[in-house]
Design a protein around this motif. Sequence first.
Motif, PDB file in Angstrom:
ATOM      1  N   ASP A  41      51.254  47.907  51.918  1.00 46.58           N
ATOM      2  CA  ASP A  41      51.348  49.314  52.301  1.00 46.58           C
ATOM      3  C   ASP A  41      51.621  50.133  51.027  1.00 46.58           C
ATOM      4  O   ASP A  41      52.639  49.906  50.365  1.00 46.58           O
ATOM      5  N   PRO A  42      50.749  51.060  50.661  1.00 49.71           N
ATOM      6  CA  PRO A  42      50.906  51.754  49.375  1.00 49.71           C
ATOM      7  C   PRO A  42      52.156  52.645  49.302  1.00 49.71           C
ATOM      8  O   PRO A  42      52.656  52.885  48.207  1.00 49.71           O
ATOM      9  N   LEU A  43      52.680  53.093  50.427  1.00 51.98           N
ATOM     10  CA  LEU A  43      53.835  53.988  50.389  1.00 51.98           C
ATOM     11  C   LEU A  43      55.131  53.221  50.135  1.00 51.98           C
ATOM     12  O   LEU A  43      55.934  53.600  49.283  1.00 51.98           O
ATOM     13  N   THR A  44      55.340  52.126  50.864  1.00 52.94           N
ATOM     14  CA  THR A  44      56.609  51.410  50.777  1.00 52.94           C
ATOM     15  C   THR A  44      56.550  50.148  49.914  1.00 52.94           C
ATOM     16  O   THR A  44      57.592  49.623  49.518  1.00 52.94           O
ATOM     17  N   GLY A  45      55.342  49.650  49.650  1.00 50.72           N
ATOM     18  CA  GLY A  45      55.217  48.399  48.920  1.00 50.72           C
ATOM     19  C   GLY A  45      55.439  47.173  49.772  1.00 50.72           C
ATOM     20  O   GLY A  45      55.386  46.039  49.282  1.00 50.72           O
ATOM     21  N   LEU A  46      55.691  47.363  51.084  1.00 46.18           N
ATOM     22  CA  LEU A  46      55.835  46.238  51.995  1.00 46.18           C
ATOM     23  C   LEU A  46      54.457  45.757  52.429  1.00 46.18           C
ATOM     24  O   LEU A  46      53.431  46.377  52.137  1.00 46.18           O
ATOM     25  N   LEU A  47      54.422  44.619  53.139  1.00 49.52           N
ATOM     26  CA  LEU A  47      53.164  44.162  53.723  1.00 49.52           C
ATOM     27  C   LEU A  47      52.665  45.195  54.728  1.00 49.52           C
ATOM     28  O   LEU A  47      53.456  45.844  55.417  1.00 49.52           O
ATOM     29  N   ASN A  48      51.323  45.350  54.778  1.00 50.02           N
ATOM     30  CA  ASN A  48      50.762  46.212  55.815  1.00 50.02           C
ATOM     31  C   ASN A  48      50.498  45.376  57.075  1.00 50.02           C
ATOM     32  O   ASN A  48      50.819  44.182  57.116  1.00 50.02           O
ATOM     33  N   TYR A  49      49.879  45.990  58.071  1.00 51.32           N
ATOM     34  CA  TYR A  49      49.678  45.298  59.351  1.00 51.32           C
ATOM     35  C   TYR A  49      48.880  44.008  59.163  1.00 51.32           C
ATOM     36  O   TYR A  49      49.278  42.936  59.642  1.00 51.32           O
ATOM     37  N   GLY A  50      47.731  44.098  58.455  1.00 52.67           N
ATOM     38  CA  GLY A  50      46.885  42.915  58.282  1.00 52.67           C
ATOM     39  C   GLY A  50      47.590  41.819  57.511  1.00 52.67           C
ATOM     40  O   GLY A  50      47.527  40.637  57.882  1.00 52.67           O
ATOM     41  N   GLY A  51      48.251  42.193  56.413  1.00 53.90           N
ATOM     42  CA  GLY A  51      48.945  41.197  55.608  1.00 53.90           C
ATOM     43  C   GLY A  51      50.070  40.532  56.351  1.00 53.90           C
ATOM     44  O   GLY A  51      50.262  39.313  56.288  1.00 53.90           O
TER      45      GLY A  51
END
Length: 432
Positions: free
Chosen positions: A279-289
Amino acid sequence: MSESLQLFYRELAHALDQMFFAVLRVQPQENLVQLLQSRDYTEKVGSLIEWDAYLERYAAILTPESQEKLRQNFSCRALIERAQRGEREFSMDFSYVRQGRTNWVTNTAVLCPRPQGGWDVYLFVRPNNEDHLLRSVIDLYVYSSCDYFIHLDLKNNCYTVASATAPEADRLARVCQDYEAACVQYALDYVVPEDREMVIQQMRLENVRRQLEEQEVYSFTVGVTDPIRGYTRKQVSYRYYDRRAQTVLLSRTDVTQVYLEERARQKELRAARHRAETDPLTGLLNYGGLCERVEEALENGEGAAALLFLDLDDFKRVNDTLGHAAGDRLLQQVGQVLREQARKRDLVGRVGGDEFIVFLPELQDPQRAVDCAQRICRAVNALALPQGGAVSCSIGGAFAPQDGADYHTLAQAADRRTYQAKRQGKNRCLFG
């Protein structure tokens, strides 16, 4: 001389003409040469002339680089030095240009000691375009890419070096009577520390024999310290196994460039995957990842696991009253909270606008998931908005395998409980 013998010598001379440009007997101590046969100097066949003069006549037809090579290696002094070193035969290729085309000849010198002292050098000069081309191809595509070729005797634990490039020619004994001991010493001297034990085990005769019984070629790569280049990557290969004679060809090839290119490619693939999963905003994994990683963890993990579904309370009000920039900063702060509260092996992701998931694999005690959710609620509640006001979240939890064995089932169960927690007053977590 009988007629039959004369016929024999004529036939022999004709055969030599077909095979050689010249056959010479050089007397380096006397600086003389006797022309035994010559295609282009027929008037001097059988006579003695000065070797230096003949050498210059010969050099005049060669290319400049070959002229210097000829003078350095076939002068009287050079021939005497070779003979004194115990050499008995050597060959060299030389080039010349005719009708715009480069051609090659090979000089083969045979050094013969005289009974009374000194040496005679028999020099055979023959055309060599095809052989030179073949050797050039072998040198370019085989020897130039291989550090060494070794003939390994598995039965007797010994080897002979067939070919080696610098600096390997100086490092390897031409003949070695204890292959395994040499492998250990070589690993200690030149192999990088992290690969030493592996190399020693892989190169043991018992392992080599076992591998070659199952496959035609046995290879592995190893890191080696080069005094000039530093870290290099080498491929060690065993092939052409002769079971009856118990012999094998051992070679080592430099694969540093391929290794570095592959590392760069893998690094770029990891970076691309990271970008695709993050996720570009938080640096966490996004849904797919997150979905992919959770599925892998559920498939490969052992024991229980828990999935926490977090939703910020009244996040729309933050965006509407303070603006999207303030909302983005709050999401980033929540992401940092989740990183701090999760273990290193836990998976944390942002799966929607203000929706986050924390997945806890290999959970020995379900209470740990409850404790983690409560800590997250308190930490989020401690965050401050720019113009004051409370921040809170609601968390729903689901356990594997009782609530589901895959990501989607667990997420749906946890999502339902999140909204039950909201209906019960928000700022709380709910399991079961």
